[in-house]
Scaffold this active site. Structure first.
Site, PDB file in Angstrom:
ATOM      1  N   ASP A  87      -8.768  10.057  90.754  1.00 28.26           N
ATOM      2  CA  ASP A  87      -9.335   8.712  90.881  1.00 28.26           C
ATOM      3  C   ASP A  87     -10.855   8.701  90.691  1.00 28.26           C
ATOM      4  OD1 ASP A  87      -6.751   8.263  91.680  1.00 28.26           O
ATOM      5  OD2 ASP A  87      -7.271   7.234  93.549  1.00 28.26           O
ATOM      6  N   HIS A 229     -10.101  13.548  93.153  1.00 26.58           N
ATOM      7  CA  HIS A 229     -11.151  12.750  92.513  1.00 26.58           C
ATOM      8  C   HIS A 229     -11.914  13.634  91.528  1.00 26.58           C
ATOM      9  CE1 HIS A 229     -10.144  10.829  96.330  1.00 26.58           C
ATOM     10  NE2 HIS A 229     -10.462   9.691  95.741  1.00 26.58           N
TER      11      HIS A 229
HETATM   12 NI    NI Z   1     -10.962   5.456  94.721  1.00 24.74          NI
END
Ligand code: NI
Length: 278
Positions: A87, A229
């Site tokens: 993400d 991430h």
């Molecule tokens: Ni996020």
């Protein structure tokens, strides 16, 4: 005979005398026509474009332009599967390094990119798609959609969809709502299934590759979706040191949509999914 021959050609002589450049002009037009035909200009544009557009069938057969084609679904039936997902990217500093590692190790993942970051780094997003990864939406501005009205949610989602689609050429098939926050407005406005996760590496908190690896190895299961991430160096390193060990444990890496397809999950729009067990 010669007399009538002279008469027959007199129109040509008159023409030649009045417009001496006409001969050259006609030859030039003829040359352009011949060049055009031999270059295939007469082929309808639509036909050419169709062939140049990569064919995407249920996210399973993305033919990469200059990378390897994504592995076929039938190769994964009956195997232990895991979907690594990333993400908040892309980041110019870290995402290309992650892509290098994924390419070297032949691992295909899913990127839930932020519209505003995709806009800032379109070439990285293009590379993600080109190298066989799934590129989906993490919304435009990473707002708490669960606290917003229908129209505000729709505006953010639609803006992200058009930005990302413009770059990759592929439709958005999944949205990962920031913070996993979902309300009725999100369910109504998504128009695609909502992608959550089952293994939270907490990579944003630890910023430590070994800690992230420990989280993955202790929590992973067949059909798990792992949240990471791609904006942290430590996460890139965590992927580098985890992939081989996951393979040793028999795991194959697939994208979120491929995992759902292989497990015959018929995902519904506006409904959240976080794993696909066998
Ligand atoms: Ni996020």
């Amino acid at each position: 005979m010669s007399g009538s021959g002279k008469e027959r050609y007199s129109w040509y002589k008159r023409l030649n005398a009045r417009w001496p450049w006409l001969k050259i002009g006609l030859m030039f037009v003829l040359l352009i026509l011949v060049a055009g035909i031999s270059n295939g200009w007469w082929i309808p544009r639509a036909g050419l474009n169709e062939e140049r557009t990569p064919k995407v069938i249920a996210g399973l057969t993305v033919e990469a332009a200059d990378g390897p084609p994504r592995a076929k679904r039938e190769n994964y039936v009956g195997k232990k599967l895991v979907a690594l997902t990333f993400d908040d990217g892309p980041s110019g500093a870290t995402t290309p390094k992650l892509l290098d590692i994924l390419k070297e190790k032949q691992v295909f993942v899913t990127f839930f990119v932020l519209g505003k970051n995709a806009e800032a780094n379109p070439e990285i997003v293009k590379r993600e798609a080109r190298e066989g990864h799934e590129v989906e939406s993490h919304t435009m501005y990473h707002q708490k959609l669960g606290k917003m009205t229908d129209s505000a949610v729709a505006k953010d989602i639609n803006e992200a969809n058009s930005v990302i689609t413009e770059i990759t050429g592929n439709e958005i098939n999944l949205i990962r709502p920031p913070y996993g926050m979902i309300n009725q407005a999100v369910r109504n406005q998504a128009k695609v299934p909502l992608a959550l996760w089952t293994v939270d590496t907490l990579d944003w908190q630890s910023r430590n590759a070994s800690a992230v690896k420990r989280e993955i190895m202790s929590s992973v299961f067949d059909g798990a979706v792992v949240l990471m991430h791609d904006i942290y160096e430590s996460t890139v390193e965590a992927v580098r040191i985890s992939v081989d060990e996951l393979r040793e444990e028999g795991y194959e890496f697939v994208t979120f949509s491929d995992l759902a397809k292989i497990r015959d999950a018929e995902m519904q729009n506006g409904v959240a999914y976080g794993s696909f067990r066998p």
